[in-house]
Scaffold this active site. Structure first.
Site, PDB file in Angstrom:
ATOM      1  N   ASP A  22      55.757   7.770  12.271  1.00  0.00           N
ATOM      2  CA  ASP A  22      55.827   8.871  12.949  1.00  0.00           C
ATOM      3  C   ASP A  22      56.321  10.276  12.166  1.00  0.00           C
ATOM      4  O   ASP A  22      57.291  10.317  11.318  1.00  0.00           O
ATOM      5  CB  ASP A  22      56.922   8.748  13.961  1.00  0.00           C
ATOM      6  CG  ASP A  22      57.019   9.527  15.151  1.00  0.00           C
ATOM      7  OD1 ASP A  22      56.193   9.887  15.877  1.00  0.00           O
ATOM      8  OD2 ASP A  22      58.017  10.344  15.087  1.00  0.00           O
ATOM      9  N   GLU A  35      51.333   9.898  10.727  1.00  0.00           N
ATOM     10  CA  GLU A  35      50.970  11.001  11.519  1.00  0.00           C
ATOM     11  C   GLU A  35      51.821  12.368  11.062  1.00  0.00           C
ATOM     12  O   GLU A  35      52.870  12.529  10.731  1.00  0.00           O
ATOM     13  CB  GLU A  35      52.028  10.812  12.811  1.00  0.00           C
ATOM     14  CG  GLU A  35      51.620  11.760  13.977  1.00  0.00           C
ATOM     15  CD  GLU A  35      52.716  12.362  14.675  1.00  0.00           C
ATOM     16  OE1 GLU A  35      52.613  12.885  15.698  1.00  0.00           O
ATOM     17  OE2 GLU A  35      53.789  12.219  14.343  1.00  0.00           O
TER      18      GLU A  35
END
Ligand code: GLC
Length: 585
Positions: A241, A303
């Protein structure tokens, strides 16, 4: 990340390959030496051929009637995913969390939140998935913890606490002012004053998500140990993330200010000193070493909303030593059906200097669903098929988001008091938050769409459930779901679609994106023709330069259906938003 209209990770020795194949597949190995070698190769880079499917666990299937999806719910739907043709699932965070950011605020990296089940449930999911040849990829959130994480409780307790330096603490700039002008992605200053020790801590996201200090070696060790915890339990890798946000300028330079204001009423700024600092790549190389120490070739997916091909290419590492699959936000966010735009981006990433595998997606839990960003309001179902073909026939590892295969749409909250996602509360009405793309999976037309027996699921079931649901679409050969299944099956059975090169055709065409997928040497190629316009288009293909003498293509999948007369290569007609996938030799 967070790039919605609103915003927005070697060589592996043969022994490792062997370990990989035995550790993962537990299937009888093919007997001939060639087949055996092919099998090993496939295991080695399994993520190159895999179709990955993101599950937002709160919204996929509720097994205990509390209105929130859970692990046993996911396990109960594994047959659906196998039959659809999915090879791996990435599950958004299920770690213990105060749920300020619905799990992206983690208070324990090595446990499961009771809301979703137990570690035993998780182990069962991994083993049942494995029995169906489906790998499980964890979400990993390294940039920040929850403010309820015991590490942060220690860190904030005193300036001399051994964990003080695990987070980013700084003095204010006098007169009650934060240390500098850095802004949170979720609105307002990225600094929060903590009266207990009279200093500010830095949070790139919500105030309840303090950033870890990745310059501290103990932080790195703790986080790599957390990765090992899950790899030891058999996960196939991580989706990492917000990875470009790991470091901030230690000298606290102010970010440059741009004209205008954002949805939160803050001045627009360039996140120059808090995003994509070079140290990120050092950490990615360390994470890759952690993953590489395990059998089965675990995958790292990043990401990071990279602004251009040069930055995206860096994510692979100079020596294939960082991320195998960096998500391509450029392709995801073209946000209009433009053959030239897609062609340019596909060409760029196909020729990336690192030789890395492209990784495409169109929807996720942070941005409005693709139906609403690419649909024209009149041909939405046909456009859903077009987007499916674009995702599943190009030379990329495809990443799907639950529900896209049934044409789910974004259903935003109508009233501020219904909003769950805090960014919607902060930014209402301009920024309504991300609830709209997180509504429950639409399994059937029954109460709560078969998602939950609760009186009231955590988010309302959209009205579109009546017609767009798995049960109904499974019965209809022309449904979006049936189309996804056919293309996914073709991708699995056609070596050229799995492994072939990507050869763009008719590169000047303003409306029709066309390309070949072709294995080296002789043999059939797959011709893909995607009409990105609202009118039928007649185009001409000259495939002689690619070694094809045939005058027409053989239809494998076409939507809408077209007759053989339309597939003459000199006079090829494809309907409005039409998809043609055929073979040529
Ligand atoms: C990522 C997640 C998003 C989350 C943010 C902060 O962008 O995808 O949902 O809010 O990071 O962790």
């Amino acid at each position: 990340m967070l790039n919605r209209v609103r915003f927005f990770f070697s060589t592996v020795i043969l022994g490792l390959c062997l370990a990989a194949s035995t550790a993962w597949a537990q299937q009888p190995l093919p007997q001939s030496p060639q087949a055996h070698q092919a099998h090993q190769q496939a295991q080695h880079r399994w993520w190159k051929h895999a179709v990955i499917y993101e599950i937002y666990p709160r919204s996929f299937q509720d097994s205990n009637g509390d209105g929130v999806g859970d692990i046993n719910g996911i396990t109960s739907r594994l047959d659906y995913l196998r039959d659809l043709g999915i090879d791996a699932i990435w599950i958004s965070p299920m770690y213990p969390s105060p749920l300020v950011d619905f799990g992206y605020d983690i208070s324990d990296y090595t446990a499961i939140d009771p809301l979703y089940g137990t570690l035993a449930d998780f182990d069962r999911l991994v083993s049942k998935a494995k029995a169906r040849n489906i790998r499980v990829i964890m979400d990993f959130v390294p940039n920040h913890t929850s403010d309820q994480h015991p590490w942060f409780a220690e860190s904030r307790s005193s300036r001399t606490n051994p964990k003080r330096d695990w987070y980013i603490w700084r003095d204010g700039n006098g007169m009650g002012q934060p240390p500098n002008n850095w802004q949170s992605w979720f609105g307002h200053s990225a600094w929060k004053f903590d009266p207990k020790t009279n200093q500010y801590y830095y949070h790139h996201f919500y105030t309840e998500q303090p950033d870890l200090n990745w310059r501290n070696p103990q932080v790195r060790k703790a986080m790599y140990d957390a990765m090992r915890f899950w790899l030891d339990r058999g996960v196939a890798g991580f989706r990492i993330d917000a990875v470009s946000r790991l470091f901030e300028d230690p000298n606290l330079h102010d970010d440059p200010i741009l004209p205008g204001k954002n949805a939160y009423g803050d001045p627009n700024i360039v996140h120059k000193y808090t995003d994509n600092l070079p140290e990120v790549h050092e950490v990615l190389r360390e994470m890759r070493k952690v993953a590489n120490a395990y059998p089965g070739n675990p995958v790292l997916i990043s990401e990071a909303d990279e602004p251009n091909i040069a930055e995206l290419t860096k994510m692979y590492g100079v020596k294939d030593d960082e991320i195998q699959l960096p998500m391509d936000f450029q392709v995801a966010d073209v946000n209009k059906l433009s053959a030239p735009d897609f062609r340019r981006l596909l060409n760029e990433i196909d020729r990336n200097a690192a030789g890395g595998q492209p990784h495409y997606f169109f929807s996720n839990h942070d941005q409005p669903r693709q139906r609403d960003r690419y649909g024209d309001g009149m041909h939405n179902d046909q456009i859903a098929k077009l987007m499916a073909a674009l995702l599943l026939t190009t030379r990329a590892t495809p990443l799907m988001y639950y529900g896209e295969e049934i044409g789910m749409r974004t259903t935003e909250p109508a009233r501020k008091e219904d909003v769950q996602d805090p960014i919607g509360k902060i930014g209402w009405p301009e920024e309504k938050g991300r609830d709209g793309e997180r509504t429950p999976m639409q399994w059937d037309a029954s109460t709560n769409a078969g998602f939950s027996i609760a009186q009231r699921p955590w988010l309302p079931v959209p009205p579109s459930t009546a017609t767009y649901n798995v049960a109904a679409e499974s019965q209809d050969p022309d449904s979006i779901l049936s189309f996804y299944k056919r293309v996914l099956a073709l991708r699995r059975s056609e070596p050229a679609l799995r492994d072939g090169r990507y050869l763009p055709l008719n590169q000047e065409d303003p409306f029709v994106l066309a390309f070949l997928r072709k294995k080296a040497g002789k043999g059939d190629a797959i011709l893909v023709v995607l009409n990105m316009s609202a009118e039928a288009r007649t185009v001409k293909f000259d495939l002689a330069a690619h070694g094809f003498k045939q005058s027409s293509a053989k239809t494998l999948i076409a939507a809408p259906e077209i007759g053989p007369e339309s597939t003459q290569l000199t006079h090829f007609t494809v309907p409005a938003f039409g998809v043609f996938i055929g073979s040529v030799h």
